[in-house]
Design a protein around this motif. Structure first.
Motif, short mmCIF file in Angstrom:
data_model
loop_
_atom_site.label_atom_id
_atom_site.label_comp_id
_atom_site.label_asym_id
_atom_site.label_seq_id
_atom_site.Cartn_x
_atom_site.Cartn_y
_atom_site.Cartn_z
N MET A 1 -13.86 -21.20 -10.47
CA MET A 1 -13.29 -19.90 -10.73
C MET A 1 -11.86 -19.88 -10.20
N THR A 2 -10.95 -19.40 -10.99
CA THR A 2 -9.55 -19.31 -10.62
C THR A 2 -9.19 -17.84 -10.40
N ILE A 3 -8.49 -17.57 -9.30
CA ILE A 3 -8.05 -16.20 -9.01
C ILE A 3 -6.54 -16.19 -8.77
N GLN A 4 -5.97 -15.03 -8.92
CA GLN A 4 -4.56 -14.82 -8.57
C GLN A 4 -4.55 -14.27 -7.16
N THR A 5 -3.74 -14.85 -6.27
CA THR A 5 -3.68 -14.40 -4.89
C THR A 5 -2.31 -13.81 -4.57
N LYS A 6 -2.24 -13.09 -3.49
CA LYS A 6 -0.99 -12.44 -3.09
C LYS A 6 0.02 -13.45 -2.53
N PHE A 7 -0.46 -14.41 -1.75
CA PHE A 7 0.44 -15.33 -1.07
C PHE A 7 0.35 -16.79 -1.55
N HIS A 8 -0.73 -17.15 -2.21
CA HIS A 8 -0.94 -18.55 -2.61
C HIS A 8 -0.82 -18.77 -4.12
N GLY A 9 -0.43 -17.75 -4.88
CA GLY A 9 -0.34 -17.89 -6.34
C GLY A 9 -1.73 -18.03 -6.95
N GLU A 10 -1.81 -18.74 -8.06
CA GLU A 10 -3.10 -18.95 -8.72
C GLU A 10 -3.85 -20.04 -7.94
N LEU A 11 -5.14 -19.82 -7.73
CA LEU A 11 -5.91 -20.72 -6.87
C LEU A 11 -7.32 -20.89 -7.39
N ASP A 12 -7.79 -22.13 -7.43
CA ASP A 12 -9.18 -22.42 -7.78
C ASP A 12 -10.00 -22.28 -6.50
N ILE A 13 -10.98 -21.39 -6.50
CA ILE A 13 -11.74 -21.13 -5.27
C ILE A 13 -13.16 -21.69 -5.32
N ASP A 14 -13.44 -22.55 -6.29
CA ASP A 14 -14.80 -23.10 -6.41
C ASP A 14 -15.27 -23.83 -5.16
N THR A 15 -14.36 -24.46 -4.42
CA THR A 15 -14.75 -25.22 -3.23
C THR A 15 -14.50 -24.46 -1.94
N ILE A 16 -14.10 -23.19 -2.04
CA ILE A 16 -13.80 -22.37 -0.86
C ILE A 16 -14.96 -21.40 -0.62
N ALA A 17 -15.38 -21.30 0.64
CA ALA A 17 -16.47 -20.38 0.99
C ALA A 17 -16.08 -18.95 0.64
N GLN A 18 -17.00 -18.25 -0.02
CA GLN A 18 -16.77 -16.84 -0.36
C GLN A 18 -17.58 -15.97 0.58
N TRP A 19 -16.99 -14.88 0.99
CA TRP A 19 -17.60 -13.95 1.94
C TRP A 19 -17.90 -12.63 1.23
N THR A 20 -19.10 -12.12 1.43
CA THR A 20 -19.52 -10.86 0.82
C THR A 20 -19.56 -9.77 1.88
N PHE A 21 -18.83 -8.70 1.62
CA PHE A 21 -18.87 -7.49 2.44
C PHE A 21 -19.75 -6.51 1.66
N PRO A 22 -21.06 -6.42 1.96
CA PRO A 22 -21.98 -5.61 1.16
C PRO A 22 -21.52 -4.16 0.96
N LYS A 23 -20.83 -3.60 1.94
CA LYS A 23 -20.37 -2.21 1.85
C LYS A 23 -18.86 -2.12 1.65
N GLY A 24 -18.22 -3.23 1.34
CA GLY A 24 -16.76 -3.24 1.21
C GLY A 24 -16.10 -3.07 2.56
N LEU A 25 -14.82 -2.76 2.54
CA LEU A 25 -14.07 -2.50 3.77
C LEU A 25 -13.75 -1.01 3.84
N PRO A 26 -13.65 -0.43 5.04
CA PRO A 26 -13.27 0.97 5.14
C PRO A 26 -11.95 1.21 4.40
N GLY A 27 -11.98 2.13 3.46
CA GLY A 27 -10.81 2.42 2.65
C GLY A 27 -10.69 1.54 1.42
N LEU A 28 -11.46 0.47 1.38
CA LEU A 28 -11.48 -0.45 0.23
C LEU A 28 -12.94 -0.78 -0.11
N GLU A 29 -13.73 0.27 -0.31
CA GLU A 29 -15.17 0.10 -0.49
C GLU A 29 -15.54 -0.73 -1.71
#
Length: 147
Positions: A1-29
């Motif tokens: 999966m490729t994503i656009q990032t704020k500081f790293h440009g386009e990035l393939d994240i298939d080998t990067i650990a993904q973190w799930t915030f089940p309730k989102g972040l305060p203000g960014l639910e």
């Protein structure tokens, strides 16, 4: 999966650990999926980048490397939500606001990010502790020798 990032440009994240915030972040639910990305030539900080919104990227750091006496108890709802069984399951980070000069930068000690490194669930936990500031200036910690 490729994503656009704020500081790293386009990035393939298939080998990067993904973190799930089940309730989102305060203000960014709605922001529930993140990756932690390194900052080149800086081991002290990382970028916590949203997988779905390229403009949602937070600078984070291990608060224990900045504040010697930082400690708090993780509440029961957080332990249950993240399925934390032992202290070895934990990683704690804090959101930074970097400024120039660096001494004006701040760290949020009032709302640490709690990660379960085994199941990759995470939560930003709001503390009700007057000893910790939302925007603790780094310069004050350096001046006091707490760094």
């Amino acid at each position: 999966m490729t994503i656009q990032t704020k500081f790293h440009g386009e990035l393939d994240i298939d080998t990067i650990a993904q973190w799930t915030f089940p309730k989102g972040l305060p203000g960014l639910e709605d922001e529930k999926q993140f990756v932690l990305l390194p900052i080149e030539e800086n081991d002290s900080f990382q970028v916590m980048q949203s997988i779905t919104s390229s403009n949602v990227a937070l600078i984070v750091s291990n608060p224990y490397t900045i504040v010697n006496d930082y400690s708090f108890e993780i509440d029961e709802p957080t332990l249950e939500l993240l399925e934390i069984k032992s202290q070895e399951d934990l990683m704690i980070l804090a959101v930074m606001t970097l400024k120039q000069p660096f001494e004006l930068s701040t760290i949020n000690l009032q709302a640490p990010l709690v990660f379960n490194i085994k199941n990759h669930k995470a939560k930003q936990m709001i503390l009700n502790d007057a000893n910790f500031n939302l925007r603790q200036p780094i310069g004050q910690l350096v001046e006091k020798g707490a760094r």
